[in-house]
Design a protein around this motif. Structure first.
Motif, short mmCIF file in Angstrom:
data_model
loop_
_atom_site.label_atom_id
_atom_site.label_comp_id
_atom_site.label_asym_id
_atom_site.label_seq_id
_atom_site.Cartn_x
_atom_site.Cartn_y
_atom_site.Cartn_z
N LEU A 35 0.82 -1.21 0.00
CA LEU A 35 0.00 0.00 0.00
C LEU A 35 0.86 1.26 0.00
O LEU A 35 0.55 2.24 -0.69
CB LEU A 35 -0.93 0.00 1.21
N ASN A 36 1.95 1.25 0.77
CA ASN A 36 2.81 2.42 0.82
C ASN A 36 3.73 2.53 -0.38
O ASN A 36 4.32 3.58 -0.61
CB ASN A 36 3.61 2.42 2.13
N PHE A 37 3.85 1.45 -1.16
CA PHE A 37 4.59 1.50 -2.42
C PHE A 37 3.77 2.23 -3.48
O PHE A 37 4.30 3.01 -4.28
CB PHE A 37 4.91 0.07 -2.87
N PHE A 38 2.46 1.99 -3.48
CA PHE A 38 1.59 2.56 -4.52
C PHE A 38 0.92 3.88 -4.11
O PHE A 38 0.51 4.65 -4.97
CB PHE A 38 0.51 1.55 -4.90
N TYR A 39 0.78 4.11 -2.81
CA TYR A 39 0.07 5.30 -2.36
C TYR A 39 0.95 6.16 -1.44
O TYR A 39 1.78 5.65 -0.70
CB TYR A 39 -1.19 4.92 -1.57
N ASP A 40 0.70 7.46 -1.49
CA ASP A 40 1.27 8.35 -0.49
C ASP A 40 0.40 8.27 0.76
O ASP A 40 -0.76 7.83 0.72
CB ASP A 40 1.29 9.79 -1.01
N SER A 41 0.97 8.70 1.87
CA SER A 41 0.20 8.74 3.11
C SER A 41 0.41 10.09 3.78
O SER A 41 1.33 10.83 3.43
CB SER A 41 0.63 7.61 4.06
N GLN A 42 -0.45 10.39 4.72
CA GLN A 42 -0.35 11.67 5.42
C GLN A 42 -0.47 11.43 6.92
O GLN A 42 -1.30 10.64 7.37
CB GLN A 42 -1.43 12.64 4.94
N LEU A 43 0.37 12.11 7.68
CA LEU A 43 0.41 11.94 9.13
C LEU A 43 -0.62 12.84 9.80
O LEU A 43 -0.74 14.03 9.49
CB LEU A 43 1.81 12.29 9.65
N TYR A 44 -1.36 12.26 10.75
CA TYR A 44 -2.34 12.99 11.56
C TYR A 44 -1.94 12.83 13.02
O TYR A 44 -1.69 11.73 13.49
CB TYR A 44 -3.76 12.45 11.34
N GLU A 45 -1.88 13.96 13.72
CA GLU A 45 -1.45 13.95 15.12
C GLU A 45 -2.60 14.39 16.02
O GLU A 45 -3.26 15.40 15.77
CB GLU A 45 -0.25 14.88 15.31
N LEU A 46 -2.84 13.59 17.07
CA LEU A 46 -3.94 13.87 17.98
C LEU A 46 -3.53 14.92 19.02
O LEU A 46 -2.56 14.74 19.74
CB LEU A 46 -4.37 12.58 18.69
N LYS A 47 -4.29 16.01 19.05
CA LYS A 47 -4.09 17.07 20.03
C LYS A 47 -5.34 17.16 20.91
O LYS A 47 -6.33 16.46 20.69
CB LYS A 47 -3.85 18.41 19.33
N ASN A 48 -5.29 18.03 21.91
CA ASN A 48 -6.45 18.20 22.79
C ASN A 48 -7.69 18.67 22.04
O ASN A 48 -8.83 18.36 22.42
CB ASN A 48 -6.12 19.20 23.90
N VAL A 49 -7.48 19.42 20.95
CA VAL A 49 -8.61 20.00 20.21
C VAL A 49 -9.07 19.13 19.04
O VAL A 49 -10.09 19.41 18.41
CB VAL A 49 -8.24 21.40 19.69
N GLY A 50 -8.33 18.08 18.73
CA GLY A 50 -8.69 17.22 17.60
C GLY A 50 -7.44 16.74 16.87
O GLY A 50 -6.33 16.75 17.42
N TRP A 51 -7.63 16.31 15.63
CA TRP A 51 -6.53 15.80 14.82
C TRP A 51 -5.94 16.93 13.96
O TRP A 51 -6.68 17.65 13.30
CB TRP A 51 -7.02 14.67 13.91
#
Length: 207
Positions: A35-51
């Protein structure tokens, strides 16, 4: 099969030592690696107010917002579902200083994981790369105190889900299982065994 990262390291080591690699030590890519060979990914970080994630105008280009687009740095709404996300509109947001956006849990639901989520204590794989993000996934992430997740950039608009759909429909998780499954089709009525399947493929394609 595409070689896994571990197999590539092993092959490079064999090349450096000038020795022939052993077939038993070579494996195809894992589902996560494919999946990571064919697709890019994006990082989401959890904070107190949301992602919180970076503002990616290419991902949003020509898409239709389902929720307000919120600037993570000041909490201001910079776009609504009524706005058309044209390249010019998104470039203007970028020029105005938009760097990170804020999302609620419900905005991640329906996306797909780019990597396995593992129980830190036991090592158990709770959810696999490619799994659909639902409420229980996000609840487990928070329970495990995991504050960062990678999500595949598949939206059906700019990037199609065909590889993802294929992997989800394929019940085989290894090269060995796939060979045996194909052998059942090619030799119906014969007892399926990995050794027989391997020999059949070797004779068909390599001898």
């Amino acid at each position: 099969a595409l070689p896994s990262n571990r197999t590539e390291e092993y092959l490079n080591s064999c090349k450096e030592k000038n020795v022939l690699p052993e077939r038993a030590k070579m494996f195809g890519m894992t589902k996560e690696e494919i999946l990571n060979f064919f697709y890019d990914s994006q990082l989401y970080e959890l904070k107190n107010v949301g992602w919180v994630t970076e503002f990616n105008k290419e991902k949003l280009k020509n898409s239709k917002l389902k929720f307000d687009l919120v600037n993570a740095d000041d909490g201001n709404i910079v776009a609504t579902p009524d706005d058309k996300l044209t390249p010019r509109f998104l470039k203007k947001l970028e020029e105005d200083g938009l760097k990170r956006i804020l999302l609620k849990d419900e905005e991640l639901i329906g996306s797909h994981l780019a990597e396995d989520i593992i129980n830190i204590s036991s090592g158990e794989v709770l959810f696999e790369a490619g799994d659909l993000i639902e409420k229980d996934v996000l609840a487990s992430v928070k329970t495990q105190k995991i504050n960062k997740i990678n999500i595949l950039m598949v939206d059906g608009n700019n990037v199609g889900p065909w590889i993802l759909n294929t992997i989800q429909n394929d019940k085989n998780v290894s090269r060995e299982e796939a060979l045996v499954d194909i052998y059942r089709v090619m030799r119906p009525g014969e007892p399926p065994a990995y050794e027989s399947a391997e020999a059949l493929f070797q004779n068909l394609f390599f001898d």
